[in-house]
Write an enzyme that holds these catalytic residues in place. Structure first.
Site, PDB file in Angstrom:
ATOM      1  N   GLY A   1      41.104  48.019  36.987  1.00 52.88           N
ATOM      2  CA  GLY A   1      41.543  48.032  35.597  1.00 52.88           C
ATOM      3  C   GLY A   1      40.709  47.130  34.697  1.00 52.88           C
ATOM      4  O   GLY A   1      39.861  46.363  35.148  1.00 52.88           O
ATOM      5  N   ASP A   2      40.930  47.277  33.410  1.00 52.82           N
ATOM      6  CA  ASP A   2      40.388  46.389  32.370  1.00 52.82           C
ATOM      7  C   ASP A   2      41.298  46.675  31.169  1.00 52.82           C
ATOM      8  O   ASP A   2      42.424  47.173  31.349  1.00 52.82           O
ATOM      9  CB  ASP A   2      38.906  46.707  32.103  1.00 52.82           C
ATOM     10  CG  ASP A   2      38.189  45.599  31.320  1.00 52.82           C
ATOM     11  OD1 ASP A   2      37.737  44.624  31.933  1.00 52.82           O
ATOM     12  OD2 ASP A   2      38.096  45.698  30.071  1.00 52.82           O
TER      13      ASP A   2
ATOM     14  N   ASN B   1      47.478  41.696  30.228  1.00 53.37           N
ATOM     15  CA  ASN B   1      47.591  41.130  31.571  1.00 53.37           C
ATOM     16  C   ASN B   1      46.960  39.731  31.683  1.00 53.37           C
ATOM     17  O   ASN B   1      47.567  38.810  32.238  1.00 53.37           O
ATOM     18  CB  ASN B   1      46.922  42.131  32.536  1.00 53.37           C
ATOM     19  CG  ASN B   1      46.591  41.540  33.865  1.00 53.37           C
ATOM     20  OD1 ASN B   1      45.528  40.958  34.036  1.00 53.37           O
ATOM     21  ND2 ASN B   1      47.505  41.658  34.804  1.00 53.37           N
TER      22      ASN B   1
ATOM     23  N   LYS C   1      30.752  49.115  35.819  1.00 48.14           N
ATOM     24  CA  LYS C   1      31.861  49.166  34.851  1.00 48.14           C
ATOM     25  C   LYS C   1      31.978  50.579  34.330  1.00 48.14           C
ATOM     26  O   LYS C   1      31.000  51.323  34.322  1.00 48.14           O
ATOM     27  CB  LYS C   1      31.571  48.218  33.672  1.00 48.14           C
ATOM     28  CG  LYS C   1      32.784  47.787  32.911  1.00 48.14           C
ATOM     29  CD  LYS C   1      33.436  46.583  33.584  1.00 48.14           C
ATOM     30  CE  LYS C   1      34.698  46.147  32.904  1.00 48.14           C
ATOM     31  NZ  LYS C   1      35.133  44.822  33.385  1.00 48.14           N
TER      32      LYS C   1
ATOM     33  N   GLN D   1      29.262  41.824  34.898  1.00 49.18           N
ATOM     34  CA  GLN D   1      29.959  41.966  36.180  1.00 49.18           C
ATOM     35  C   GLN D   1      29.033  41.668  37.363  1.00 49.18           C
ATOM     36  O   GLN D   1      29.476  41.113  38.373  1.00 49.18           O
ATOM     37  CB  GLN D   1      30.499  43.401  36.280  1.00 49.18           C
ATOM     38  CG  GLN D   1      31.634  43.575  37.270  1.00 49.18           C
ATOM     39  CD  GLN D   1      32.989  43.187  36.700  1.00 49.18           C
ATOM     40  OE1 GLN D   1      33.323  43.556  35.591  1.00 49.18           O
ATOM     41  NE2 GLN D   1      33.760  42.448  37.459  1.00 49.18           N
TER      42      GLN D   1
ATOM     43  N   THR E   1      43.413  37.158  37.276  1.00 46.76           N
ATOM     44  CA  THR E   1      42.428  36.781  36.246  1.00 46.76           C
ATOM     45  C   THR E   1      42.940  35.599  35.436  1.00 46.76           C
ATOM     46  O   THR E   1      42.232  34.604  35.235  1.00 46.76           O
ATOM     47  CB  THR E   1      42.120  37.977  35.317  1.00 46.76           C
ATOM     48  OG1 THR E   1      41.864  39.130  36.126  1.00 46.76           O
ATOM     49  CG2 THR E   1      40.938  37.700  34.425  1.00 46.76           C
TER      50      THR E   1
ATOM     51  N   LYS F   1      28.985  37.886  37.638  1.00 48.49           N
ATOM     52  CA  LYS F   1      30.331  37.418  37.962  1.00 48.49           C
ATOM     53  C   LYS F   1      30.642  37.681  39.431  1.00 48.49           C
ATOM     54  O   LYS F   1      31.093  36.804  40.160  1.00 48.49           O
ATOM     55  CB  LYS F   1      31.332  38.171  37.074  1.00 48.49           C
ATOM     56  CG  LYS F   1      32.769  37.755  37.258  1.00 48.49           C
ATOM     57  CD  LYS F   1      33.764  38.732  36.639  1.00 48.49           C
ATOM     58  CE  LYS F   1      33.442  39.107  35.203  1.00 48.49           C
ATOM     59  NZ  LYS F   1      34.594  39.743  34.519  1.00 48.49           N
TER      60      LYS F   1
ATOM     61  N   SER G   1      40.388  41.452  43.692  1.00 52.08           N
ATOM     62  CA  SER G   1      40.095  42.862  43.978  1.00 52.08           C
ATOM     63  C   SER G   1      39.316  42.987  45.294  1.00 52.08           C
ATOM     64  O   SER G   1      39.577  43.878  46.104  1.00 52.08           O
ATOM     65  CB  SER G   1      39.262  43.482  42.856  1.00 52.08           C
ATOM     66  OG  SER G   1      40.086  43.942  41.811  1.00 52.08           O
TER      67      SER G   1
HETATM   68  N1  GLU Z   1      37.999  44.182  34.702  1.00 55.64           N
HETATM   69  C1  GLU Z   1      38.038  42.971  35.472  1.00 55.64           C
HETATM   70  C2  GLU Z   1      36.807  42.144  35.167  1.00 55.64           C
HETATM   71  O1  GLU Z   1      36.337  42.136  34.048  1.00 55.64           O
HETATM   72  C3  GLU Z   1      38.310  43.203  36.947  1.00 55.64           C
HETATM   73  C4  GLU Z   1      37.365  44.105  37.679  1.00 55.64           C
HETATM   74  C5  GLU Z   1      37.796  44.447  39.106  1.00 55.64           C
HETATM   75  O2  GLU Z   1      38.825  43.960  39.568  1.00 55.64           O
HETATM   76  O3  GLU Z   1      37.059  45.215  39.723  1.00 55.64           O
HETATM   77  O4  GLU Z   1      36.284  41.432  35.989  1.00 55.64           O
END
Ligand code: GLU
Length: 452
Positions: free
Chosen positions: A171-172, A247, A132, A117, A216, A120, A384
C-alpha cells in the site's frame, strides 16, 4: 585520482541529462538532485563507484509499465484511469514498494517514489529491491463496489508483472487493507495460486503480518527518538505537530503517546485540527478508518479541546517536534522558518519527500535534527519484508516479535546513517548519511553483478 570538484561537475552533467531525458517530471528531478548532490564525497573517495555507467544505471529504472485501467461505476458509466508500475532496481532482491491511488499520480511521481524506495529498502539491510506503482484513480467518495471493480481491473494487467520472486507491491496513499484484499483476490483468481508473498499489507487472518499497519508511523517515532537520544534528550513530555490523518499519521500519533510525547495536530487537504489535550487516536481511527470521514468531524466530536482550522498549515502550531506524514512537498521553506522560530528540535519525515530541498537546508543550517524519509519511514517497508519472510516460511510471528525486529531495524538505520555521515565529513547530516549508506549497498551489488 578524481577530485571532489571533478566528481561534482560530472554529477551536474548527469543531472542536466536526467532533466532532458525525463521531461515534465519535476518530482523525479527533485529526488535525483537530492541524492546525487550528496554523493560526491563517496564517489571521490572510492574510485570503483566512479566507474562509467554506474550512477547512470542507478537513475534509469530497469522497467516501466504503463497501462489502461477501465472500470464501471455504480451507475454503469465507464471510467478510464492510467496504471503504473516502475521496477527501478532489483540488485538486492525483488522489486518492492507500494501502490499509490491518488489523482496527482503520474509517471514522474511514481519514478520519484521508486527512486527513493531503492535507497530506503537498501537501508533496511533486508533483501529487497525498489519499485513503485499506482494510478490516478481517486478512491475518495467511491463505494466499496467501485473500489473493488477498479482494483480487479488494475490487477488484471498488473498480475503479469509481479510475483513473490519478481515484484511485491503493497500500500501507499489511497491503498490500504481494503484495496490490498481486492487486489490479492483478483491475483489469486487469475493465477490460480495461493501466493501469499506477492503482496504485503494483507489482513492478519490471511497472510498479513502483525504490526504492518503500525510499522511506518511507529518506525518514524523510533527514528525521531534515536535522533533525540543522540542529543541527550528523549521523547518524554515533548509536543509534536503531525500532518496527515492516514495510516502513517495515525500510528505516529499512537506511538508518540505510548512513549510519553503528545501529538497536538492532524490534517487533511481541507485544513488541520489542533487539539490542546493531544489527539485522541481512537476517535481519529473511528473517523478516518471506519467512517472514511474528514478531520473536521474529529474536531466536532472531540469537544472544546479541539478546533478545526480550514485551509491552514499545521506547521504554524508551536511544538518541539514535527513529523510530516501526509505527502510530498507539504513543508516548504516558509514553514521551516516558522518551525525554527517556534523552537523545533527535530523534524522526521513519515511521508516520502514531504520537505522541499530549501526547507531541508534551512532546518539543517539552523541546527535542527532532520530525519529524511528514506531512513525515518523505512519501518513500513521493513515490516513488509518481514511479512514476506513469514509468508515464505508459512508461519506468523507474534506482535511482540515483529515490534522487537522493527525497533532493532530502526535503531540500526539510525546508527548507519549517523556513522556514514561522520565517515564522509558531514557529522549530524542524516540526509548525506542515508543517501551514501543506501547507495553503497546497492552500488556494491550492482558492481558485483556486472553491467545489466
Ligand atoms: N509505501 C510504503 C513506502 O513508501 C511501503 C512500501 C511497502 O511496504 O512495500 O515505503
Amino acid at each position: 585520482m578524481t577530485t571532489r570538484s571533478e566528481t561534482r561537475t560530472a554529477l551536474d552533467h548527469l543531472l542536466t541529462e536526467i532533466e532532458h531525458r525525463n521531461p515534465a517530471q519535476p518530482e523525479f528531478h527533485q529526488a535525483a538532485h537530492e541524492v546525487l548532490e550528496t554523493l560526491a564525497p563517496v564517489l571521490a573517495a572510492r574510485p570503483e563507484y566512479a566507474e562509467p555507467g554506474l550512477v547512470e544505471r542507478l537513475v534509469e529504472p530497469e522497467r516501466q509499465v504503463i497501462f489502461r485501467v477501465p472500470w464501471q461505476d455504480d451507475q454503469g458509466r465507464v471510467h478510464v484511469n492510467r496504471g503504473f508500475r516502475v521496477e527501478f532496481n532489483s540488485a538486492l532482491g525483488p522489486y518492492k514498494g507500494g501502490l499509490r491511488f491518488h489523482p496527482s499520480v503520474n509517471l514522474g511521481v511514481i519514478k520519484f517514489l521508486g527512486f527513493e524506495q531503492v535507497f530506503k529498502n537498501a537501508l533496511t539491510g533486508l533483501g529487497i529491491g525498489g519499485g513503485k506503482g499506482g494510478s490516478d484513480f481517486d478512491p475518495h467518495g467511491r463505494s466499496d463496489a467501485e473500489v473493488m471493480r477498479f482494483c480487479q481491473s488494475f490487477m488484471t494487467e498488473l498480475y503479469r508483472h509481479i510475483g513473490e520472486h519478481t515484484d511485491v507491491p503493497a500500500g501507499d496513499i489511497g491503498v490500504g487493507g481494503r484495496e490490498i484484499g481486492y487486489l490479492f483476490g483478483q491475483y489469486r483468481r487469475i493465477t490460480n495460486r495461493w501466493e501469499a508473498g506477492v503482496l504485503t499489507g494483507k489482513g492478519a487472518g490471511w497472510g498479513g503480518s502483525l504490526i504492518r499497519p503500525e510499522a511506518t508511523g511507529y518506525g518514524n517515532v523510533l527514528f525521531a527518538a534515536a535522533m533525540l537520544r543522540e542529543r541527550g534528550e528523549d521523547l518524554e513530555g515533548q509536543t509534536a505537530v503531525v500532518s496527515g490523518s492516514g495510516n502513517v499519521a495515525i500510528y505516529t500519533i499512537e506511538k508518540l503517546a505510548a512513549l510519553g510525547a503528545n501529538a497536538v495536530t492532524c490534517s487533511d487537504s481541507s485544513g488541520y485540527v489542533v487539539d490542546e489535550k493531544g489527539i485522541d487516536v481512537e476517535l481519529l481511527k473511528q473517523v478516518k478508518e471506519v467512517e472514511r470521514g474528514r478531520v473536521d468531524t474529529y474536531a466536532e466530536r472531540r469537544g472544546s479541546s479541539a478546533r478545526f482550522v480550514p485551509g491552514g498549515r499545521v506547521w504554524e502550531v508551536p511544538a518541539d517536534l514535527a513529523l510530516p506524514s501526509a505527502t510530498q512537498n507539504e513543508l516548504d521553506e516558509n514553514d521551516a522558518a516558522t518551525l525554527v522560530r517556534n523552537g523545533v528540535k527535530a523534524v522526521s519525515e513519515g511521508a516520502n519527500m514531504p520537505a522541499t530541498p530549501e526547507a531541508v537546508h534551512l532546518l539543517q543550517r539552523s541546527g535542527v535534527a532532520f530525519g529524511p524519509g528514506k531512513a525515518a519511514n523505512a519501518g513500513g517497508v521493513a515490516v513488509s519484508a518481514l511479512e514476506m519472510a513469514q509468508n515464505h516460511a508459512r508461519t506468523s510471528w507474534t506482535a511482540a516479535r515483529v515490534e522487537e525486529e522493527l525497533t532493532r531495524i530502526m535503531n540500526d538505520i539510525h546508527t548507519t546513517c549517523h556513522e556514514t555521515a561522520d565517515r564522509y565529513g558531514a557529522p549530524g547530516d542524516y540526509v548525506t548519511g542515508a543517501n551514501i549508506a543506501g547507495f553503497e549497498r546497492v552500488a556494491d551489488a550492482m558492481l558485483a553483478q556486472g553491467v545489466i
